[in-house]
Design an enzyme around this catalytic site. Sequence first.
Site, PDB file in Angstrom:
ATOM      1  N   GLY A 240      -6.455   7.169  -5.661  1.00  0.00           N
ATOM      2  CA  GLY A 240      -5.697   8.022  -4.751  1.00  0.00           C
ATOM      3  C   GLY A 240      -6.491   9.049  -3.985  1.00  0.00           C
ATOM      4  N   GLU A 280      -9.518   3.476 -10.158  1.00  0.00           N
ATOM      5  CA  GLU A 280      -8.757   2.590  -9.270  1.00  0.00           C
ATOM      6  C   GLU A 280      -8.835   3.079  -7.818  1.00  0.00           C
ATOM      7  OE1 GLU A 280      -4.809   2.530 -10.825  1.00  0.00           O
ATOM      8  OE2 GLU A 280      -5.399   1.777 -12.791  1.00  0.00           O
ATOM      9  N   PRO A 281     -10.031   3.177  -7.241  1.00  0.00           N
ATOM     10  CA  PRO A 281     -10.140   3.666  -5.857  1.00  0.00           C
ATOM     11  C   PRO A 281      -9.698   2.597  -4.859  1.00  0.00           C
ATOM     12  CG  PRO A 281     -12.287   2.969  -6.636  1.00  0.00           C
ATOM     13  CD  PRO A 281     -11.342   2.833  -7.812  1.00  0.00           C
ATOM     14  N   GLY A 282      -9.038   3.016  -3.812  1.00  0.00           N
ATOM     15  CA  GLY A 282      -8.626   2.097  -2.760  1.00  0.00           C
ATOM     16  C   GLY A 282      -9.009   2.644  -1.406  1.00  0.00           C
ATOM     17  N   ARG A 283      -8.186   3.572  -0.911  1.00  0.00           N
ATOM     18  CA  ARG A 283      -8.378   4.142   0.423  1.00  0.00           C
ATOM     19  C   ARG A 283      -9.797   4.675   0.636  1.00  0.00           C
ATOM     20  NH1 ARG A 283      -4.130   6.647   3.162  1.00  0.00           N
ATOM     21  NH2 ARG A 283      -3.037   6.716   1.170  1.00  0.00           N
ATOM     22  N   ARG A 319       1.307   2.992   9.454  1.00  0.00           N
ATOM     23  CA  ARG A 319       1.151   4.322   8.867  1.00  0.00           C
ATOM     24  C   ARG A 319       1.724   5.458   9.734  1.00  0.00           C
ATOM     25  NH1 ARG A 319      -2.777   7.050   7.464  1.00  0.00           N
ATOM     26  NH2 ARG A 319      -1.894   7.794   5.504  1.00  0.00           N
ATOM     27  N   CYS A 348      10.824  -2.579  19.571  1.00  0.00           N
ATOM     28  CA  CYS A 348      12.088  -1.973  19.996  1.00  0.00           C
ATOM     29  C   CYS A 348      12.591  -0.951  18.986  1.00  0.00           C
ATOM     30  CB  CYS A 348      13.118  -3.076  20.213  1.00  0.00           C
ATOM     31  SG  CYS A 348      14.374  -2.651  21.416  1.00  0.00           S
ATOM     32  N   GLU A 349      11.789   0.085  18.762  1.00  0.00           N
ATOM     33  CA  GLU A 349      12.102   1.195  17.874  1.00  0.00           C
ATOM     34  C   GLU A 349      11.475   2.461  18.440  1.00  0.00           C
ATOM     35  OE1 GLU A 349      13.885   1.157  15.100  1.00  0.00           O
ATOM     36  OE2 GLU A 349      14.006  -0.982  14.593  1.00  0.00           O
ATOM     37  N   TYR A 377      -4.372   0.278   4.090  1.00  0.00           N
ATOM     38  CA  TYR A 377      -2.942   0.311   4.427  1.00  0.00           C
ATOM     39  C   TYR A 377      -2.711   0.067   5.916  1.00  0.00           C
ATOM     40  CZ  TYR A 377      -3.016   2.176  -0.227  1.00  0.00           C
ATOM     41  OH  TYR A 377      -3.254   2.323  -1.580  1.00  0.00           O
TER      42      TYR A 377
END
Length: 414
Positions: A240, A280-283, A319, A348-349, A377
């Site tokens: 995280g 548990e590194p990700g980003r 994101r 279309c948002e 992500y």
Amino acid sequence: MVKSSPLSYLDSDLCFDNLKIAEIIKNNPTPFYLYSEKSIKESYQHFSQAASILPQTTICYAMKANGQLEILKLLARAGSGADIVSGNELRRALEAGIPASKIVFSGVGKTKEEIDYALSQDIYSFNVESLEELEMINRLAKEKNQTARVSFRLNPKVMAKTHKHIATGDKIHKFGLLEQDILESLNQDIYYSHTKLVGLSIHIGSQLTELEATKKALKALCECALKIPHILEFLDVGGGLGINYEKDSATIDINEYMTLIQRELDPYYQKNPQLNIVFEPGRILIARAGCFVTSIIRNKKTEGVNFMIVDGGMNDFMRPSLYNAYHEIFPSIDLSEKISTDVVGPVCESTDIFAHERMLPLLKPGQFIAIADTGAYGFVLASNYNLRVKPCQILIQEDKSILRLSKEEYSQNL
């Protein structure tokens, strides 16, 4: 970690890893993701080196950040394990060459089929998130005449300072078990006839930029571990760690983080000097290594509001729409004259917006922008909303050759 994006200007032309993006676009229509092999390797090496102050460690890359096969192969060759949250992530990790002995399986909703598959591969550990899950693992292991390695994911009742949708460490969140529930389960055969409790884990959220909550969680982890009668093989400190998407925003110093872990877990090191610390590194390993390239379709002006309409949409990169996340935007040509612009996509948002009132040059149709720090992500959250085709992914290898990556499609269940 890589401190800055691989994006830079050369003679006013925007480059990625020193290759002109305009040249890449000639053979690859936008929108697409670009990744840097060099940046991925540097980030992993930096994290691994910082972790070396601890006696024994296992780095399990959080695959949910980016599960692209070639990227996983790079990390596997560097020595990484994997933190997985689905059966297909397990399948992909093994396909990439990550050994099962370096894979931890997290997530609150593991199915019977996924548990069976993980048991058949003899993974390092299940990060158990409920007693009901532990009962199922025990029962399925008994049917296979196996002993499953398990660790509890402790919910330390800590609220991390991050976006509410990616905070995971308080009792209001669905993740993990409270200490009293863990301790009360220890002598019940229904959970342990065919499981072995080998570890304890925490993970309090994503995009963490300060250490106060982490310190509290580590203290809770250590205190709970000391109350478990037998010696644990490992403590999993989760992941995280965030990056500074905005240039001057705060981040955690990686060396300070490792020192904090060493200090807060020292009481358990006294009990088990051979303790293994799982990360548990990700980003933090992958975000900087990617960018999202999208071309301008047209410009539109309405009573002083300027819209730059691009061919990439929120279905390609979620994101900003999902978290109101800020990302630096690099125009294809570095011009000094800028105007306040909303960068929007074709979906279309009204939430299909990458930047609001951002100072950017007035680019022409056919020119492009690169959205920085999208390696984590990014593509993994992409969809076919509005029946749009998902973007291509391209890896810039260390020798500067371009590898167009296969599309990531998983429609088949286990």
